[in-house]
Design a protein around this motif. Structure first.
Motif, PDB file in Angstrom:
ATOM      1  N   GLY A  24      -8.643 -17.885   3.982  1.00 53.15           N
ATOM      2  CA  GLY A  24     -10.244 -16.810   4.496  1.00 53.15           C
ATOM      3  C   GLY A  24     -10.215 -15.865   5.951  1.00 53.15           C
ATOM      4  O   GLY A  24      -8.894 -16.258   6.779  1.00 53.15           O
ATOM      5  N   LEU A  25     -11.468 -15.393   5.895  1.00 57.23           N
ATOM      6  CA  LEU A  25     -11.551 -14.692   7.186  1.00 57.23           C
ATOM      7  C   LEU A  25     -11.527 -15.485   8.365  1.00 57.23           C
ATOM      8  O   LEU A  25     -11.483 -17.047   8.720  1.00 57.23           O
ATOM      9  N   ARG A  26     -10.725 -15.055   9.975  1.00 54.60           N
ATOM     10  CA  ARG A  26     -10.439 -15.443  10.653  1.00 54.60           C
ATOM     11  C   ARG A  26     -11.990 -16.593  11.759  1.00 54.60           C
ATOM     12  O   ARG A  26     -12.676 -15.516  11.240  1.00 54.60           O
ATOM     13  N   LEU A  27     -12.797 -17.309  12.336  1.00 55.21           N
ATOM     14  CA  LEU A  27     -14.566 -17.654  12.507  1.00 55.21           C
ATOM     15  C   LEU A  27     -13.914 -17.628  14.590  1.00 55.21           C
ATOM     16  O   LEU A  27     -12.676 -16.614  14.466  1.00 55.21           O
ATOM     17  N   PRO A  28     -15.265 -16.698  13.932  1.00 61.34           N
ATOM     18  CA  PRO A  28     -15.094 -15.345  15.873  1.00 61.34           C
ATOM     19  C   PRO A  28     -15.482 -16.744  16.869  1.00 61.34           C
ATOM     20  O   PRO A  28     -14.930 -17.588  16.467  1.00 61.34           O
ATOM     21  N   PRO A  29     -14.603 -15.896  17.769  1.00 61.34           N
ATOM     22  CA  PRO A  29     -14.112 -16.182  19.143  1.00 61.34           C
ATOM     23  C   PRO A  29     -15.319 -17.401  20.051  1.00 61.34           C
ATOM     24  O   PRO A  29     -16.688 -17.709  19.388  1.00 61.34           O
ATOM     25  N   SER A  30     -15.159 -18.572  20.273  1.00 59.12           N
ATOM     26  CA  SER A  30     -15.946 -19.531  20.703  1.00 59.12           C
ATOM     27  C   SER A  30     -16.816 -19.085  21.572  1.00 59.12           C
ATOM     28  O   SER A  30     -15.568 -18.070  22.631  1.00 59.12           O
ATOM     29  N   TYR A  31     -17.928 -19.202  22.236  1.00 52.95           N
ATOM     30  CA  TYR A  31     -18.814 -19.032  23.294  1.00 52.95           C
ATOM     31  C   TYR A  31     -18.216 -20.158  24.793  1.00 52.95           C
ATOM     32  O   TYR A  31     -19.243 -20.243  26.098  1.00 52.95           O
ATOM     33  N   THR A  32     -17.464 -20.789  24.166  1.00 54.67           N
ATOM     34  CA  THR A  32     -17.423 -22.097  25.283  1.00 54.67           C
ATOM     35  C   THR A  32     -16.692 -21.124  26.461  1.00 54.67           C
ATOM     36  O   THR A  32     -15.569 -21.179  26.266  1.00 54.67           O
ATOM     37  N   LYS A  33     -16.968 -22.020  27.653  1.00 56.21           N
ATOM     38  CA  LYS A  33     -15.563 -21.645  28.689  1.00 56.21           C
ATOM     39  C   LYS A  33     -14.651 -22.247  28.722  1.00 56.21           C
ATOM     40  O   LYS A  33     -14.281 -23.756  27.937  1.00 56.21           O
ATOM     41  N   THR A  34     -13.596 -21.400  28.903  1.00 54.52           N
ATOM     42  CA  THR A  34     -12.532 -22.050  28.989  1.00 54.52           C
ATOM     43  C   THR A  34     -12.131 -21.640  30.638  1.00 54.52           C
ATOM     44  O   THR A  34     -11.847 -20.544  31.249  1.00 54.52           O
ATOM     45  N   SER A  35     -11.126 -22.264  31.149  1.00 56.04           N
ATOM     46  CA  SER A  35     -10.133 -22.736  32.167  1.00 56.04           C
ATOM     47  C   SER A  35      -9.347 -21.587  31.911  1.00 56.04           C
ATOM     48  O   SER A  35      -8.934 -20.663  33.105  1.00 56.04           O
ATOM     49  N   THR A  36      -8.317 -21.184  31.288  1.00 48.50           N
ATOM     50  CA  THR A  36      -7.373 -19.910  31.428  1.00 48.50           C
ATOM     51  C   THR A  36      -7.086 -19.195  29.958  1.00 48.50           C
ATOM     52  O   THR A  36      -7.700 -19.553  29.029  1.00 48.50           O
ATOM     53  N   SER A  37      -6.702 -18.335  29.894  1.00 47.51           N
ATOM     54  CA  SER A  37      -6.654 -17.548  28.782  1.00 47.51           C
ATOM     55  C   SER A  37      -5.577 -17.796  28.345  1.00 47.51           C
ATOM     56  O   SER A  37      -4.272 -17.925  28.639  1.00 47.51           O
ATOM     57  N   PRO A  38      -6.151 -18.012  26.742  1.00 48.45           N
ATOM     58  CA  PRO A  38      -4.699 -18.682  25.971  1.00 48.45           C
ATOM     59  C   PRO A  38      -3.206 -17.566  25.391  1.00 48.45           C
ATOM     60  O   PRO A  38      -2.785 -17.952  25.377  1.00 48.45           O
ATOM     61  N   LYS A  39      -4.193 -15.842  25.739  1.00 50.44           N
ATOM     62  CA  LYS A  39      -3.050 -14.561  25.573  1.00 50.44           C
ATOM     63  C   LYS A  39      -2.305 -14.760  26.799  1.00 50.44           C
ATOM     64  O   LYS A  39      -0.962 -14.242  26.802  1.00 50.44           O
ATOM     65  N   HIS A  40      -2.133 -14.147  28.031  1.00 49.13           N
ATOM     66  CA  HIS A  40      -1.677 -14.719  29.610  1.00 49.13           C
ATOM     67  C   HIS A  40      -1.677 -16.211  30.291  1.00 49.13           C
ATOM     68  O   HIS A  40      -0.588 -15.434  30.919  1.00 49.13           O
ATOM     69  N   GLY A  41      -1.934 -17.067  29.760  1.00 48.10           N
ATOM     70  CA  GLY A  41      -1.785 -18.244  30.469  1.00 48.10           C
ATOM     71  C   GLY A  41      -2.189 -18.019  31.660  1.00 48.10           C
ATOM     72  O   GLY A  41      -1.863 -19.314  33.003  1.00 48.10           O
ATOM     73  N   ARG A  42      -2.847 -17.269  32.052  1.00 47.05           N
ATOM     74  CA  ARG A  42      -3.551 -17.509  33.397  1.00 47.05           C
ATOM     75  C   ARG A  42      -5.486 -17.463  33.718  1.00 47.05           C
ATOM     76  O   ARG A  42      -6.251 -17.226  31.730  1.00 47.05           O
ATOM     77  N   ALA A  43      -6.105 -17.993  34.618  1.00 44.02           N
ATOM     78  CA  ALA A  43      -7.552 -18.335  34.858  1.00 44.02           C
ATOM     79  C   ALA A  43      -8.471 -16.988  34.783  1.00 44.02           C
ATOM     80  O   ALA A  43      -7.735 -15.612  35.247  1.00 44.02           O
ATOM     81  N   GLU A  44      -9.186 -16.681  33.621  1.00 42.92           N
ATOM     82  CA  GLU A  44     -10.248 -15.639  33.776  1.00 42.92           C
ATOM     83  C   GLU A  44     -11.322 -15.349  34.122  1.00 42.92           C
ATOM     84  O   GLU A  44     -11.870 -16.221  35.378  1.00 42.92           O
ATOM     85  N   SER A  45     -11.795 -14.558  35.019  1.00 42.07           N
ATOM     86  CA  SER A  45     -12.295 -14.131  36.428  1.00 42.07           C
ATOM     87  C   SER A  45     -13.474 -13.684  35.385  1.00 42.07           C
ATOM     88  O   SER A  45     -13.382 -13.476  34.328  1.00 42.07           O
ATOM     89  N   PRO A  46     -14.108 -14.873  36.411  1.00 41.98           N
ATOM     90  CA  PRO A  46     -15.758 -14.435  35.378  1.00 41.98           C
ATOM     91  C   PRO A  46     -16.647 -13.366  35.895  1.00 41.98           C
ATOM     92  O   PRO A  46     -16.530 -12.373  36.832  1.00 41.98           O
ATOM     93  N   PRO A  47     -17.695 -13.211  35.023  1.00 43.38           N
ATOM     94  CA  PRO A  47     -18.313 -11.198  34.720  1.00 43.38           C
ATOM     95  C   PRO A  47     -18.853 -11.153  36.401  1.00 43.38           C
ATOM     96  O   PRO A  47     -18.869 -12.077  36.789  1.00 43.38           O
ATOM     97  N   PRO A  48     -19.098  -9.657  35.990  1.00 45.12           N
ATOM     98  CA  PRO A  48     -19.691  -9.914  38.133  1.00 45.12           C
ATOM     99  C   PRO A  48     -20.348 -10.011  37.718  1.00 45.12           C
ATOM    100  O   PRO A  48     -21.901  -9.365  36.446  1.00 45.12           O
ATOM    101  N   SER A  49     -21.564  -9.985  38.796  1.00 50.13           N
ATOM    102  CA  SER A  49     -22.944 -10.734  38.663  1.00 50.13           C
ATOM    103  C   SER A  49     -23.729  -9.402  38.504  1.00 50.13           C
ATOM    104  O   SER A  49     -23.604  -8.114  38.981  1.00 50.13           O
ATOM    105  N   TYR A  50     -24.843  -9.774  38.025  1.00 48.05           N
ATOM    106  CA  TYR A  50     -26.262  -8.537  37.818  1.00 48.05           C
ATOM    107  C   TYR A  50     -27.049  -8.616  38.842  1.00 48.05           C
ATOM    108  O   TYR A  50     -27.843  -7.478  39.726  1.00 48.05           O
ATOM    109  N   ASP A  51     -26.458  -9.743  40.397  1.00 46.85           N
ATOM    110  CA  ASP A  51     -27.698  -9.264  41.060  1.00 46.85           C
ATOM    111  C   ASP A  51     -27.790  -8.473  42.053  1.00 46.85           C
ATOM    112  O   ASP A  51     -28.523  -7.758  42.794  1.00 46.85           O
TER     113      ASP A  51
END
Length: 261
Positions: free
Chosen positions: A73-100
């Motif tokens: 069947g089709l793959r499940l949508p990506p999880s919305y939980t926070k991950t410490s490392t990127s599964p593709k590149h193996g390094r920590a993902e930077s948080p999105p820029p703040s709107y403040d």
């Protein structure tokens, strides 16, 4: 098959389904199909109208025959939980820029005083025809940056400003405006104060009284009140035409305010 079973696509009771027959052999072309993945049933009519349902489950998105879809069947949508490392590149993902930083306006500058002299920003004196859009094009600065840098929550608030700051991060050239004449600004301030003190909203009347007293605010206010008092004690009797058949020159009275009305 129970008498309450129905098709999962058209919701028709399976006992009421009209099974399509071959006109030559008079044999049924299809039968009601029970899905192995979820035990639902699809009637023969839906399979005849949509041949894909003969080997595909529209709910589980799984195909029992050759198909371009994955086997499981089709793959499940990506999880919305926070991950410490990127599964593709193996390094920590930077948080999105703040709107403040982009949406929160700064403290509103005090417009009652002169613009700061030790600022690195360019000081633009607001004219009658200036707008945030025109200043954005003139200085090549986004409107959002101008609003935040000067504490403007709305584009219409620019009309109440005497000057605004052009951030040095976007423009470092000379200002595209000329500073106002201090004497003219002082005269305009006295006109506004005269209008507030006398409660007379007519700008022309205020200018006449101030010019007659050489822009002495106290004398101009006293002169207006004296004229109003004289007009109150000596009202004009009758309206329209006088004895000689000519209309009176004055309106409500003999003061400047009455003559200009």
């Amino acid at each position: 098959m129970s008498i309450t079973d129905s098709c999962c696509t058209c919701a028709t009771l399976l006992t009421d389904v009209k099974v399509p027959y071959d006109p030559e052999s008079e044999k049924p072309l299809l039968y009601n199909r029970r899905l192995e993945c979820c035990s639902r049933q699809i009637c023969a009519t839906c399979q005849y109208n949509n041949p894909r349902f003969q080997s595909y489950c529209p709910f589980c998105q799984i195909s029992s025959g050759p198909s371009a879809l994955p086997k499981d069947g089709l793959r499940l949508p990506p999880s919305y939980t926070k991950t410490s490392t990127s599964p593709k590149h193996g390094r920590a993902e930077s948080p999105p820029p703040s709107y403040d930083d982009a949406m929160t306006p700064r403290r509103v500058p005090d417009q009652s005083i002169a613009p700061p002299e030790n600022t690195d920003d360019t000081v633009h004196f607001v004219g009658a025809e200036d707008s945030l859009q025109s200043l954005s094009l003139a200085y090549n600065v986004p409107v959002l940056v101008l609003r935040r840098h000067n504490g403007l929550y709305s584009d219409q608030l620019l009309a109440a400003r005497r000057w605004i700051l052009i951030p040095k991060s976007h423009y470092t050239g000379p200002p595209l405006s000329t500073p106002p004449d201090p004497e003219e600004e002082e005269r305009k301030t006295k006109v506004r104060r005269w209008m507030v003190a006398t409660k007379c909203p007519d700008y022309n009347v205020a200018s006449l009284y101030l010019k007659g007293t050489d822009y002495n605010l106290d004398l101009a206010v006293d002169a207006f009140r004296a004229d109003e008092e004289w007009e109150k004690n000596h009202p004009l009797h009758g309206k329209g035409k006088g004895r000689d058949g000519q209309r009176r020159r004055f309106g409500r009275g003999g003061s400047l305010a009455g003559q200009l009305s």
